[in-house]
Scaffold this active site. Structure first.
Site, short mmCIF file in Angstrom:
data_model
loop_
_atom_site.label_atom_id
_atom_site.label_comp_id
_atom_site.label_asym_id
_atom_site.label_seq_id
_atom_site.Cartn_x
_atom_site.Cartn_y
_atom_site.Cartn_z
N PRO A 77 -3.34 -5.74 -5.92
CA PRO A 77 -2.90 -4.58 -5.14
C PRO A 77 -3.25 -4.76 -3.66
O PRO A 77 -4.07 -5.61 -3.31
CB PRO A 77 -3.69 -3.43 -5.75
CG PRO A 77 -4.93 -4.06 -6.30
CD PRO A 77 -4.58 -5.48 -6.68
N ALA A 78 -2.65 -3.94 -2.82
CA ALA A 78 -2.94 -4.00 -1.38
C ALA A 78 -4.41 -3.67 -1.11
O ALA A 78 -4.98 -2.79 -1.76
CB ALA A 78 -2.04 -3.03 -0.63
N TRP A 117 0.80 -1.22 0.00
CA TRP A 117 0.00 0.00 0.00
C TRP A 117 0.84 1.27 0.00
O TRP A 117 0.33 2.36 -0.24
CB TRP A 117 -0.92 0.04 1.24
CG TRP A 117 -0.20 -0.26 2.52
CD1 TRP A 117 -0.13 -1.46 3.16
CD2 TRP A 117 0.60 0.64 3.30
NE1 TRP A 117 0.66 -1.37 4.27
CE2 TRP A 117 1.12 -0.09 4.39
CE3 TRP A 117 0.93 2.00 3.20
CZ2 TRP A 117 1.95 0.48 5.36
CZ3 TRP A 117 1.74 2.57 4.15
CH2 TRP A 117 2.25 1.82 5.22
N ASN A 118 2.13 1.18 0.31
CA ASN A 118 2.85 2.43 0.59
C ASN A 118 3.17 3.25 -0.66
O ASN A 118 3.17 4.47 -0.62
CB ASN A 118 4.10 2.18 1.44
CG ASN A 118 5.12 1.31 0.77
OD1 ASN A 118 4.81 0.56 -0.15
ND2 ASN A 118 6.35 1.40 1.23
N GLU A 135 10.84 -8.16 -3.00
CA GLU A 135 11.26 -6.83 -2.54
C GLU A 135 10.64 -6.64 -1.16
O GLU A 135 9.46 -6.34 -1.03
CB GLU A 135 10.74 -5.74 -3.50
CG GLU A 135 11.25 -5.86 -4.92
CD GLU A 135 12.71 -5.44 -5.08
OE1 GLU A 135 13.29 -4.90 -4.12
OE2 GLU A 135 13.28 -5.68 -6.14
N GLU A 184 11.48 -2.47 11.71
CA GLU A 184 11.16 -1.45 10.72
C GLU A 184 10.10 -0.52 11.33
O GLU A 184 9.05 -0.99 11.78
CB GLU A 184 10.61 -2.16 9.47
CG GLU A 184 10.50 -1.29 8.28
CD GLU A 184 10.02 -2.07 7.03
OE1 GLU A 184 9.31 -3.09 7.18
OE2 GLU A 184 10.36 -1.65 5.92
N CYS A 224 10.10 1.42 2.44
CA CYS A 224 11.08 0.38 2.78
C CYS A 224 12.48 0.96 2.79
O CYS A 224 13.37 0.44 3.45
CB CYS A 224 10.99 -0.74 1.76
SG CYS A 224 11.10 -0.12 0.07
N ARG A 277 6.65 -0.73 -11.49
CA ARG A 277 7.99 -1.33 -11.47
C ARG A 277 7.95 -2.80 -11.89
O ARG A 277 8.95 -3.38 -12.26
CB ARG A 277 8.52 -1.24 -10.03
CG ARG A 277 9.83 -0.55 -9.92
CD ARG A 277 10.16 -0.09 -8.54
NE ARG A 277 10.14 -1.06 -7.48
CZ ARG A 277 10.68 -0.85 -6.27
NH1 ARG A 277 11.31 0.29 -6.03
NH2 ARG A 277 10.61 -1.75 -5.33
N SER A 287 6.04 -7.17 3.13
CA SER A 287 6.80 -7.47 4.35
C SER A 287 7.60 -8.76 4.20
O SER A 287 7.23 -9.66 3.46
CB SER A 287 5.82 -7.59 5.52
OG SER A 287 4.94 -8.65 5.27
N SER A 337 16.08 5.83 -5.01
CA SER A 337 15.13 5.30 -6.00
C SER A 337 15.28 6.03 -7.32
O SER A 337 15.21 7.26 -7.37
CB SER A 337 13.70 5.47 -5.49
OG SER A 337 13.58 4.82 -4.25
#
Ligand code: NAP
Length: 484
Positions: A181-182, A156-157, A256, A387, A290, A165, A235, A447
Site C-alpha cells: 500500500p501507499a 493513497w487516494n 492504472e 493532472e 484519477c 479492485r 502515477s 466508477s
C-alpha cells in the site's frame, strides 16, 4: 505516539499468515493531514521482508489454486459483510490517514467493498470452451488457470478500493499476492488484511508489506523469476519505470495510471445537470481522483451560466478536518500535494485566468486548499496538461464541436471523459471520438464494480472490475485433443 481517535489497527507486516515487525524493527510515521500530527508508527519493511513475502506467496500458490471456487468466493463474501458491518470504524481510519471527509470515506467503503461482493460472484463463473477443429480431426479445449503470484502496488487516494479492485479478483481467480500500500495511507490496507485473514484467507495467500524504502524493496520482487504478474495503480511516471522493470520477467502487467479528464458541456446541455455532474466529477475525493475532471471544456453560449452556478456550489462547501460534522472538503493528503495545486492555480492566474472562487491557501495547520473555479484559462496554462489532483476547476471555452473533441483529446492521458448533451447524434459522435478508456455521458461518475475500469494512452492498460476484471488474473490454456 498513537492518536486516541484512531481505532485499533494492525501496524506490522503480514507475511505467511503472521503479523511481524520489520527486520531490524524500523518503523515510519503515518500522519494526519488535517494537522500534521503522527497517528501511529508502522513497520518499515526491508528487502529481506519483501523476499519473505514473495517466498510465502510462491509457497502458497499450488494449494490455493486447488481450493474450490465456491470456497474462494465465500471468503470474499464474508469479507464484504465484515467491511460493510464495520464501515464506521474503517471510515474513521481512512479519514484520519488520508484526510477526506467521513462522507467520502463512507462512499469509498461502499464502492471498495462492492469489489469483494462482485468477485465473490465471479469466482464461480470462470469457464473454458470446447470446439471441433475446422478439419474435424481433433477437438479444441480451453481452460482458465490462475496466473500465479502477483505483486500489487496501490496509491493513497482510494486506499481501500484500489486494493480490493486487485485483491478480490486475484482471490477469486486463485492467485496469491504481495500487496504494497501507499506509504502515506497504509492503515486501511492493514485493516483490510486483518479482515481477510479473519474471513479465512489461508496463510501466504495474501501478504502485505509496508515500507518507505519503496523502490529498493519492490524492485527485487518485480525481478524475482517466480513472480507472474505486476498490477500497479499510481502515477504514470512510476508506472513507466515499473513496466521497464517487469520486462525482465515478461510479467503480465496491468497499469492504472494518471488522468487528465476533459468535461465537455455542449450548447444544448441541461446546464443544471451538468453542474451537478461537475460537482461529482470534480469534488469526489476532494479532486484527488484519477477520474477527476481536470479540464472543463464548455460551449461559449453556456459558459457564463455554467461557471457561475459551479462556483456558487463549490464555494459553499464547508472546509475542515474530515472528522468534523458537515465538512465536505478535507485537507489534501500532504504538503507537497497542496503546494502543487497552489502552484498550478498561480501559474494559470499569471497567464491570464480569472479566479471566480477560491484560489488562496488558508491560514492554519493542515494541508487545506479551497474549492477553486478559474475562467478565461489560456491553453498555455499548466492546468491544461498536468493532472491537478485537487479541488480546482479550470474552464476553457469552445464554439465548434470538432474543436471541443480535439481539445479533449489533446493530452497524453486517456482515462476518462465526461460529456453533457441532450442531442443523441451528437452524443454518439462525442463518445466514439473521445480517446479514453471510459466516458460518462450525462453523468459525472463512471466508477462501478460491474464495469471495466481502465485507460488508454499514458493512462495505462488493463481493466479492473466487470467481467474483464478477473481475466487479468487468469491464463488461457489450450489443450488439443487428438487420437480420435
Ligand atoms: P505514485 O507516487 O505513483 O505511488 C503509487 C504507489 O507506487 C505507492 O504505493 C508508492 O509507494 C509506489 N511507488 C512509488 N515509487 C515506486 C517505485 N520506484 N517502485 C515501486 N513502487 C513505487 O502515485 P500516488 O501519488 O500514490 O497516486 C496518485 C496517482 O495515482 C495519480 O497520478 C492518479 O491519477 C493515479 N491513480 C490512478 C488510478 C487509475 O485507476 N488509473 C486510480 C487512482 C490513482 P510510496 O507511497 O511508498 O511512495
Amino acid at each position: 505516539m498513537t492518536s486516541s481517535a484512531l481505532p485499533d489497527v494492525p501496524t506490522q507486516l503480514f507475511i505467511g499468515g503472521s503479523w511481524r515487525d520489520a527486520t531490524g524493527g524500523a518503523t515510519f510515521a503515518v500522519e494526519n493531514p488535517a494537522d500534521g500530527s503522527t497517528l501511529v508508527e508502522v513497520a518499515n519493511g526491508t528487502v529481506e521482508d519483501g523476499k519473505a513475502a514473495i517466498d510465502a506467496a510462491v509457497a502458497a500458490q499450488p494449494d490455493w489454486a486447488k481450493v474450490p471456487p465456491r470456497d474462494r468466493g465465500e471468503i470474499l463474501r464474508s469479507a464484504f459483510e465484515t467491511v460493510v458491518d464495520r464501515a464506521d470504524e474503517l471510515a474513521t481510519i481512512m479519514t484520519l490517514e488520508m484526510g477526506k471527509p467521513l462522507s467520502e470515506s463512507q462512499a469509498e467503503i461502499t464502492y471498495g467493498a462492492e469489489f469483494l461482493r462482485w468477485f465473490s460472484e465471479e469466482a464461480v463463473r470462470v469457464s473454458g470452451r470446447y470446439s471441433v477443429a475446422p478439419n474435424g480431426a481433433t477437438r479444441l479445449l480451453t481452460l482458465k488457470q490462475p496466473v500465479g503470484p502477483c505483486l500489487m502496488i496501490t496509491p493513497w487516494n482510494f486506499p481501500l478500493a484500489m486494493g480490493t479492485r486487485k485483491i478480490a479478483p486475484a482471490i477469486a481467480a486463485g492467485c496469491t499476492m504481495v500487496v504494497k500500500p501507499a506509504g502515506l495511507t497504509p492503515l486501511t490496507m492493514l485493516w483490510l488484511a486483518k479482515v481477510l485473514e479473519e474471513s479465512g484467507v489461508p496463510e501466504g495467500v495474501l501478504n502485505v508489506v509496508t515500507t518507505r524504502s519503496t523502490g529498493e524493496v519492490m524492485e527485487p520482487i518485480i525481478r524475482d523469476p517466480r513472480l507472474r504478474k505486476l498490477t500497479f495503480t499510481g502515477s504514470t511516471e512510476v508506472g513507466r519505470s515499473l513496466v521497464e522493470q517487469s520486462a525482465e520477467g515478461l510479467l503480465r502487467v496491468s497499469m492504472e495510471l494518471g488522468g487528465n479528464a476533459p468535461f465537455l458541456v455542449f450548447a444544448d446541455a441541461d446546464v443544471d445537470a451538468a453542474v451537478e455532474g461537475a460537482m461529482l466529477a470534480k469534488m469526489r475525493n476532494i479532486g484527488e481522483a484519477c477520474t477527476a475532471a481536470n479540464r472543463f471544456i464548455v460551449h461559449a453560449d453556456v459558459a457564463e451560466e455554467f461557471s457561475s452556478k459551479l462556483a456558487e456550489k463549490m464555494g459553499a462547501l464547508k472546509i475542515g478536518p474530515g472528522l468534523e460534522d458537515d465538512v465536505k472538503v478535507g485537507p489534501l493528503v500532504e504538503e507537497k500535494q497542496r503546494d502543487k495545486v497552489a502552484e498550478l492555480v498561480d501559474d494559470a492566474v499569471e497567464k491570464g485566468a480569472t479566479v471566480v472562487t477560491g484560489g488562496q491557501v488558508p491560514d492554519g495547520p493542515g494541508w487545506f486548499y479551497p474549492p477553486t473555479v478559474l475562467t478565461d484559462v489560456p491553453l498555455s496554462a499548466k492546468v491544461s496538461t498536468e493532472e491537478i489532483f485537487g479541488p480546482v476547476a479550470p474552464i476553457f471555452t469552445f464554439t465548434d464541436d470538432d474543436d471541443a473533441i480535439r481539445m479533449a483529446n489533446d493530452t497524453e492521458y486517456g482515462l476518462v471523459a465526461y460529456a453533457f448533451t441532450t442531442d443523441y447524434a451528437r452524443a454518439v459522435k462525442v463518445y466514439e471520438g473521445l480517446e479514453t478508456g471510459m466516458v460518462g455521458m450525462n453523468q459525472g461518475i463512471v466508477s462501478n464494480p460491474a464495469a471495466p475500469f481502465g485507460g488508454v494512452k499514458a493512462s495505462g492498460f488493463g481493466r479492473e472490475g466487470g467481467a474483464e476484471g478477473i481475466e487479468e488474473y487468469l491464463e488461457t490454456k489450450y489443450v488439443g485433443l487428438g487420437g480420435l
